[in-house]
Design an enzyme around this catalytic site. Structure first.
Site, mmCIF file in Angstrom:
data_model
loop_
_atom_site.group_PDB
_atom_site.id
_atom_site.type_symbol
_atom_site.label_atom_id
_atom_site.label_comp_id
_atom_site.label_asym_id
_atom_site.label_seq_id
_atom_site.Cartn_x
_atom_site.Cartn_y
_atom_site.Cartn_z
ATOM 1 C CE LYS A 127 -4.364 2.507 1.256
ATOM 2 N NZ LYS A 127 -5.279 2.308 0.973
ATOM 3 C CG LEU A 180 -16.201 -12.652 4.213
ATOM 4 C CD1 LEU A 180 -15.057 -13.151 4.022
ATOM 5 C CD2 LEU A 180 -17.359 -13.677 4.084
#
Length: 206
Positions: free
Chosen positions: A32, A182
């Site tokens: 990142k 989830l």
């Protein structure tokens, strides 16, 4: 080295979770380049937690949870694109952007400009919720107009087959699968959910 860029249609669409699952299944490294906001768990920490993969250090770590250019200015810093060349690693590299493709890195350049410089295939992560046809279509148009190779669209959310098919058909883009929401996010639940993603189609871009 083979790199894949993971970007999104907006902030909060699930691209970091997708990037974690992709990094794990490919046995890849994760990077990142610019992290805005350090109070909560960073995206690098999230990916490390849910993939167990090698995570490269960010080039810029910025305090303010805002657009990178604003977060950098808050610290008296200007993000220099010349410092953001793709790192050389052994094996695949998954690179995650911030927000969407038109997020500014500084007052002269968007993330899109960096993607075009990198010349690596892009996976666009899109939510399935209302508004996604517009956001996804505009993002795909921007990527293609900049000369970026689009590997496909990965969806996150409840199934919306008509919406998903509309994007695939009208934007002539590959459907890479869909991750559900989830209730419990762990390495195992993410790994199980990732069986719905077309990994073989993605591997062809490496």
């Amino acid at each position: 080295m083979s790199a894949l860029i993971v970007t999104g249609t907006d902030t909060g669409v699930g691209k970091t979770v997708f990037a974690a699952g992709l990094t794990a299944v490919l046995g890849a490294c994760y990077w990142k380049p610019v992290q805005s906001g350090l109070e909560d768990a960073t995206d690098s920490e999230t990916v490390r937690s849910f993939s167990g993969a090698e995570v490269l250090p960010e080039t810029y770590r910025l305090n303010l949870p805002a657009s990178p250019h604003l977060s950098a200015e808050d610290m008296g810093v200007k993000i220099d694109l010349s410092r953001l060349a793709l790192p050389q690693v052994d094996g695949p590299l998954v690179v995650e952007g911030a927000g969407g493709v038109m997020v500014p890195l500084n007052r002269q350049a968007f993330y899109l400009d960096l993607f075009a410089q990198w010349r690596a295939p892009v996976i666009l992560v899109a939510r399935t919720a209302l508004g996604t046809i517009n956001h996804t279509s505009l993002s795909l148009m921007a990527l293609r107009n900049a000369g970026c190779e689009v590997a496909g669209v990965a969806f996150v959310g409840d199934p919306q087959p008509e919406v998903e098919q509309t994007i695939v058909q009208m934007c002539d883009v590959r459907h890479l699968g869909r991750l559900p929401f989830l209730a419990e996010l762990t390495q195992q639940t993410l790994s199980d959910a990732f069986t719905a993603i077309d990994i073989e189609a993605i591997r062809r871009f490496l």
